[in-house]
Write an enzyme that holds these catalytic residues in place. Structure first.
Site, short mmCIF file in Angstrom:
data_model
loop_
_atom_site.label_atom_id
_atom_site.label_comp_id
_atom_site.label_asym_id
_atom_site.label_seq_id
_atom_site.Cartn_x
_atom_site.Cartn_y
_atom_site.Cartn_z
N GLY A 127 0.68 -1.30 0.04
CA GLY A 127 0.04 0.03 0.05
C GLY A 127 0.99 1.27 -0.09
O GLY A 127 0.20 2.40 -0.51
N ASP A 133 -5.67 1.71 9.94
CA ASP A 133 -7.29 1.55 10.19
C ASP A 133 -7.68 0.90 11.49
O ASP A 133 -7.50 1.58 12.55
CB ASP A 133 -7.73 0.30 9.02
CG ASP A 133 -9.10 0.29 8.99
OD1 ASP A 133 -9.99 0.46 9.75
OD2 ASP A 133 -9.60 0.07 7.79
N ASP A 190 -5.98 -0.46 -2.31
CA ASP A 190 -6.60 -1.18 -3.32
C ASP A 190 -7.95 -1.57 -3.04
O ASP A 190 -8.28 -1.48 -1.73
CB ASP A 190 -5.76 -2.25 -3.52
CG ASP A 190 -5.76 -3.38 -2.66
OD1 ASP A 190 -5.63 -3.11 -1.11
OD2 ASP A 190 -6.12 -4.55 -2.74
N ARG A 207 -4.83 0.65 -7.34
CA ARG A 207 -3.76 1.23 -6.38
C ARG A 207 -3.12 2.69 -7.28
O ARG A 207 -2.44 3.58 -6.76
CB ARG A 207 -2.58 0.14 -6.18
CG ARG A 207 -2.85 -0.85 -5.49
CD ARG A 207 -1.85 -1.59 -4.98
NE ARG A 207 -2.25 -2.92 -4.47
CZ ARG A 207 -2.20 -3.12 -3.20
NH1 ARG A 207 -2.24 -2.10 -2.27
NH2 ARG A 207 -2.42 -4.43 -2.67
C1 PRP Z 1 -3.78 -2.22 4.45
C2 PRP Z 1 -2.92 -1.05 4.66
C3 PRP Z 1 -2.41 -1.11 6.11
C4 PRP Z 1 -3.33 -2.23 6.72
C5 PRP Z 1 -4.09 -1.03 7.74
O1 PRP Z 1 -2.75 -3.24 3.95
O2 PRP Z 1 -1.78 -1.06 3.70
O3 PRP Z 1 -1.00 -1.64 6.02
O4 PRP Z 1 -3.98 -2.68 5.82
O5 PRP Z 1 -4.95 -1.96 8.29
P1 PRP Z 1 -5.05 -1.99 10.00
O6 PRP Z 1 -4.56 -0.64 10.64
O7 PRP Z 1 -6.32 -2.48 10.29
O8 PRP Z 1 -4.06 -3.12 10.13
P2 PRP Z 1 -3.11 -4.69 3.34
O9 PRP Z 1 -3.12 -5.86 4.31
O10 PRP Z 1 -4.58 -4.62 2.77
O11 PRP Z 1 -2.24 -4.93 2.37
P3 PRP Z 1 -1.64 -3.92 1.22
O12 PRP Z 1 -0.62 -2.82 1.70
O13 PRP Z 1 -0.85 -5.01 0.37
O14 PRP Z 1 -2.72 -3.59 0.41
#
Ligand code: PRP
Length: 194
Positions: free
Chosen positions: A64, A123, A179, A185
């Site tokens: 991300g 998040d 994404d 993205r």
């Molecule tokens: C998403 C984002 C953060 C995480 C945030 O990653 O990039 O790393 O979730 O969520 P949280 O605070 O609830 O843990 P994801 O696991 O979707 O992977 P990506 O970065 O490959 O999109």
């Protein structure tokens, strides 16, 4: 003709007709490209001012963070190194143990370095909580977090996020690295999907 989406930050732009959206209905443009750009420049200055000396290693959490990190490091006017992390969680069954496995581990040693961990969005805070436990065990001189977006709903985060681009609405956000099923993205703005 589709309706012009509500814009949270920035000017109304014609992104609702963007072919990159695969016909998906955009609820609103949360942060347009110009708004992102000006805040990233400010963040670069804030980070520059916060690190007077010492080795700075900017660690981007993939996937991300890749767009944000690429823009951000070009606005930090001091020497630094860049590396990446790819994390994989063991799933809900082991979350209580705080375990996270690094699918890609930074090649650079973290010991005695200033580590700036770059995230696209905070998040629940679960990803950061687990990663920080792992990184702190490697004895860096300091460790701080820079997140482009922060939903301010994280209940699992003990370590404060020092550098925050924007407080984000609790909506499904895509673009600028974020994404939905690996799509979107590459949008140059952040939008929320219906
Ligand atoms: C998403 C984002 C953060 C995480 C945030 O990653 O990039 O790393 O979730 O969520 P949280 O605070 O609830 O843990 P994801 O696991 O979707 O992977 P990506 O970065 O490959 O999109």
């Amino acid at each position: 003709m589709s309706a012009v989406p509500e814009v949270l930050f920035g000017s109304v732009a014609p992104e609702h007709e963007d072919p990159r959206l695969l016909g998906r209905d955009v609820r609103r443009i949360a942060f347009d490209a110009a708004t992102l750009r000006s805040r990233v420049i400010e963040l670069g200055q804030e980070i520059h001012d916060a690190y007077p000396d010492g080795d700075l290693l900017v660690l981007g959490l993939l996937k991300g963070s890749f767009v944000f990190l690429a823009d951000l490091v070009r606005e930090i006017r001091r020497p630094l190194h860049v590396d990446f992390l790819v994390a994989s969680s063991y799933g809900d069954a082991t979350i209580s143990s705080g375990e996270v496995r690094l699918v890609y581990d930074p090649e650079t040693a973290l010991e005695d370095k200033h580590i700036l961990l770059v995230e696209d969005i905070v998040d629940s805070g679960r990803t950061l909580r687990k990663l920080l436990t792992l990184l702190e065990a490697r004895a860096p001189q300091s460790i701080e977090i820079c997140a482009l977006l922060h939903k301010r709903i994280a209940t699992e985060l003990a370590h404060p996020v020092r550098f925050v681009g924007f407080d984000a609405p609790n909506e499904f956000l895509v673009g600028y690295g974020l994404d939905h099923a690996e799509n979107f993205r590459h949008l140059p703005y952040v939008a929320s999907l219906r």
